[in-house]
Design an enzyme around this catalytic site. Structure first.
Site, PDB file in Angstrom:
ATOM      1  N   PHE A 154       0.836  -1.200   0.163  1.00 58.88           N
ATOM      2  CA  PHE A 154       0.298   0.235   0.208  1.00 58.88           C
ATOM      3  C   PHE A 154       0.933   1.451   0.510  1.00 58.88           C
ATOM      4  O   PHE A 154       1.714   1.226   0.521  1.00 58.88           O
ATOM      5  CB  PHE A 154      -0.701  -0.221   1.206  1.00 58.88           C
ATOM      6  CG  PHE A 154      -2.006   1.079   1.024  1.00 58.88           C
ATOM      7  CD1 PHE A 154      -2.884   1.556   0.167  1.00 58.88           C
ATOM      8  CD2 PHE A 154      -1.660   1.995   2.338  1.00 58.88           C
ATOM      9  CE1 PHE A 154      -3.563   2.637   0.465  1.00 58.88           C
ATOM     10  CE2 PHE A 154      -2.039   3.518   2.704  1.00 58.88           C
ATOM     11  CZ  PHE A 154      -3.239   3.267   1.155  1.00 58.88           C
ATOM     12  N   MET A 520      -0.569  31.904 -24.005  1.00 65.89           N
ATOM     13  CA  MET A 520       0.108  31.401 -25.054  1.00 65.89           C
ATOM     14  C   MET A 520      -0.763  29.973 -26.074  1.00 65.89           C
ATOM     15  O   MET A 520       0.045  30.086 -27.171  1.00 65.89           O
ATOM     16  CB  MET A 520       1.294  30.687 -24.433  1.00 65.89           C
ATOM     17  CG  MET A 520       2.861  30.760 -25.380  1.00 65.89           C
ATOM     18  SD  MET A 520       3.347  32.378 -25.881  1.00 65.89           S
ATOM     19  CE  MET A 520       3.723  32.895 -24.561  1.00 65.89           C
TER      20      MET A 520
END
Length: 623
Positions: A154, A520
């Site tokens: 985990f 941009m």
């Protein structure tokens, strides 16, 4: 996973290759690795976590940015009683960029902490960002216990393997006893030679294990000896070329700032009279107002700077790496130039552009020794008249200055906002930019007169950099005004760190240049995709989602909005008066403004456009 072998220590991903003959005396001048001069501590029985925290204290760390989690949690217990300030961020990416901003503003090593698995992988972007921009950062991550490594436990991720290409070096700590040595080595590697990020991954059981802490440790870094002093023969040859060149340029990169070599740079420039260009990462290394400064080269650089490099007969590159955003199409870059390239990282020399005189060394030492060698040349009467060269460059500066057109639809000009911000805030302010149009305008229309007053994500171009980096810079320089210039796209990636700023008492100031779009990208769609605006509209104009003023207030900040030129000055002044809370200004600007000049990606610098449809006209003799 095992600890990397000693042969990887010098540069894991950048395999240094010989770029010049190494002067044995210069090689010996690289200091033996040493830990900071702090009072030795008597051996004490602690846990691995306690050893980690005590090591940070001994290394002089005053602040770390991080988020606790299961695997790193043992470290947070001794941190509770430590002199080291921990700033709880809202996302691990914020921790990494904050550490970077802190390091860039202060010159110290920035430190961030995360847990294993997703906590560690959320650091990947800021680690890559620090690697590209050579920032001294140490990232400390928790790892699952050693018996679980490799079992897909985990929250397990091989963060050492993941970050191998984007760290200067990284460690997987195997025993609690080695924690002090590994931490000391990590800080030495991060801050010496070419700075860069170093990752230290510590399994949970190592943090929990009992150990004996003692300081200082003995460092073990075989093969890691950065060359600080350049070879004298190469320096003399560079000085000879500088004395004889008719069209020379000093091409200055961020390495000059890293080496604190700005005073020497100014002396060298004024001694020789050679024009200076400073890259995006080097703004502030040479005063913008200095007569010899041509500005920034590259894709959105000044016409004079681009022309100066392109038509030069000698380029003296100092701590720069011939990035593609500077060179344009590489095979057409500066075709007539002889190249002197000085860099502390031998792997950079000759990597992109053939080099005639390679110089390996720290920029401060290189520049100081160049000054001495050039002085000898001048004393012998070996100089060149640069009058004709300056006449050409001054003519270009006069004909093609940086400027902008006011929007025809009456909307607020983003360039005007940024220009006034720079003028009102002043030259001592630290400006931090995100990535995109606002970044380029901030580089163009704010005058940088002092070093370390401009921070940005240059190499990686990381959206979301500005807010957490500004937070880190303000923590490192609490008495300095820090402004982040961000775009409405970038701002939405990491603005949660404003909650951190509000709760931790970090009064940064944020100017959001809100044009309603990914600016941009939209500019490229305008120029190269027939104005087909696919997925670039953000909705911050049309729907005011989010409402940045309300968002700022929800995050514990003061929110302001400005939508016309008449209110710009008073809005900035109002923000400057607030020093007990973060401030966000939503500057609602026009969506059609573009960044000029521009060299389109993949084209030659000879094809620079001064404005849309306007190409600079050079004299035929110049071409």
């Amino acid at each position: 996973m095992t600890r990397p072998t000693p042969e990887t220590l010098a540069h894991t991903a950048r395999r240094a290759r010989a770029a010049a003959d190494v002067d044995p005396a210069a090689a010996r001048s690289a200091a033996t690795p040493a830990v900071p001069a702090v009072r030795p501590s008597a051996p004490a029985q602690v846990s691995g976590a306690g050893s980690l925290v005590r090591s940070l204290e001994a290394l002089g760390v005053d602040v770390v940015f991080g988020i606790p989690g299961g695997a790193i949690l043992p470290a947070y217990d001794p941190l509770y009683d430590s002199t080291v300030r921990h700033i709880l961020v809202r996302h691990e990416q914020g921790a990494g960029h904050a550490a970077t901003g802190y390091a860039q503003a202060t010159g110290k090593v920035g430190v961030c902490i995360a847990t294993s698995g997703p906590g560690a992988t959320n650091l990947v972007t800021p680690i890559a960002d620090a690697y590209m921009d050579s920032v001294a950062m140490v990232a400390i991550t928790g790892q699952v216990a050693r018996p679980s490594i490799g079992t897909d436990a985990f929250q397990e991720a091989d963060i050492q393997g993941i970050t191998l290409p984007i760290t200067k070096h990284n460690f997987l700590v195997q025993t609690a006893e080695e924690i002090p040595r590994v931490l000391a080595e990590a800080f030495h590697l991060a801050s010496s030679g070419r700075p860069g990020p170093v990752l230290v991954d510590i399994p949970k059981d190592v943090l929990q294990a009992p150990t004996t802490f003692a300081w200082p440790p003995t460092l073990d870094l075989p093969g890691y000896r950065p060359t600080l002093h350049p070879h004298g023969k190469q320096i003399r040859e560079a000085a000879r070329l500088m004395a004889g060149a008719r069209r020379p340029v000093l091409y200055v990169g961020g390495g000059v700032l890293k080496a604190d070599a700005t005073d020497g740079l100014r002396r060298l420039a004024e001694l020789t009279g050679i024009p200076v260009v400073t890259t995006l990462m080097a703004l502030g290394a040479f005063p913008d107002s200095h007569r010899q400064h041509l500005g920034m080269p590259g894709m959105h650089g000044t016409v004079a700077a681009v022309y100066g490099l392109q038509k030069s007969d000698l380029i003296v590159a100092l701590g720069a790496r011939f990035d593609d955003r500077v060179t344009g199409k590489l095979d057409s870059f500066a075709p007539d130039a002889t190249v002197v390239h000085a860099d502390i990282d031998p792997a950079e020399i000759g990597k992109n552009r053939h080099v005639d005189v390679p110089i390996v060394g720290d920029a401060k030492h290189v520049i100081d020794e160049l000054i001495a060698a050039v002085t000898v040349e001048r004393s012998a009467g070996r100089t060149t008249d640069l009058g004709d060269w300056w006449t050409q460059l001054d003519d270009l500066r006069d004909r093609y200055p940086l400027g902008y057109d006011e929007p025809s639809d009456g909307t607020l000009s983003p360039q005007y906002v940024i220009k006034r911000l720079g003028e009102i805030a002043g030259p001592d302010t630290i400006f931090v930019a995100g990535v995109g149009q606002h970044q380029m305008w901030a580089s163009q229309f704010i005058s940088y007169e002092k070093p370390h007053t401009w921070l940005n994500s240059g190499g990686l171009g990381t959206m979301g950099y500005a807010v957490p980096a500004a937070m880190g810079a303000k923590v490192g320089k609490p008495d300095t005004v820090v402004w982040a210039v961000d775009g409405d796209g970038c701002f939405q990636m990491t603005n949660q760190e404003l909650a951190t700023c509000a709760l931790e008492g970090i009064p940064v100031k944020i100017a959001v240049i809100n044009n309603g779009n990914l600016g941009m990208v939209r500019q490229w769609q305008t120029l190269f995709y027939n104005e087909r605006y696919s997925n670039t509209e953000l909705g911050t104009h049309k729907h005011r989602i989010p409402d940045f003023v309300k968002l700022a207030e929800a995050l514990g900040c003061v929110g302001l909005r400005c939508e016309n030129a008449a209110d710009v000055d008073k809005t900035i002044a109002a923000a400057m008066e607030i020093n007990d809370a973060p401030v966000v200004i939503d500057f609602v600007v026009g969506k059609d403004a573009m960044v000029w000049p521009m060299v389109a990606a993949g084209t030659s610098n000879d094809e620079i456009m001064f404005a849309r449809g306007v190409r600079p006209v050079f004299d035929e003799d110049d071409i």
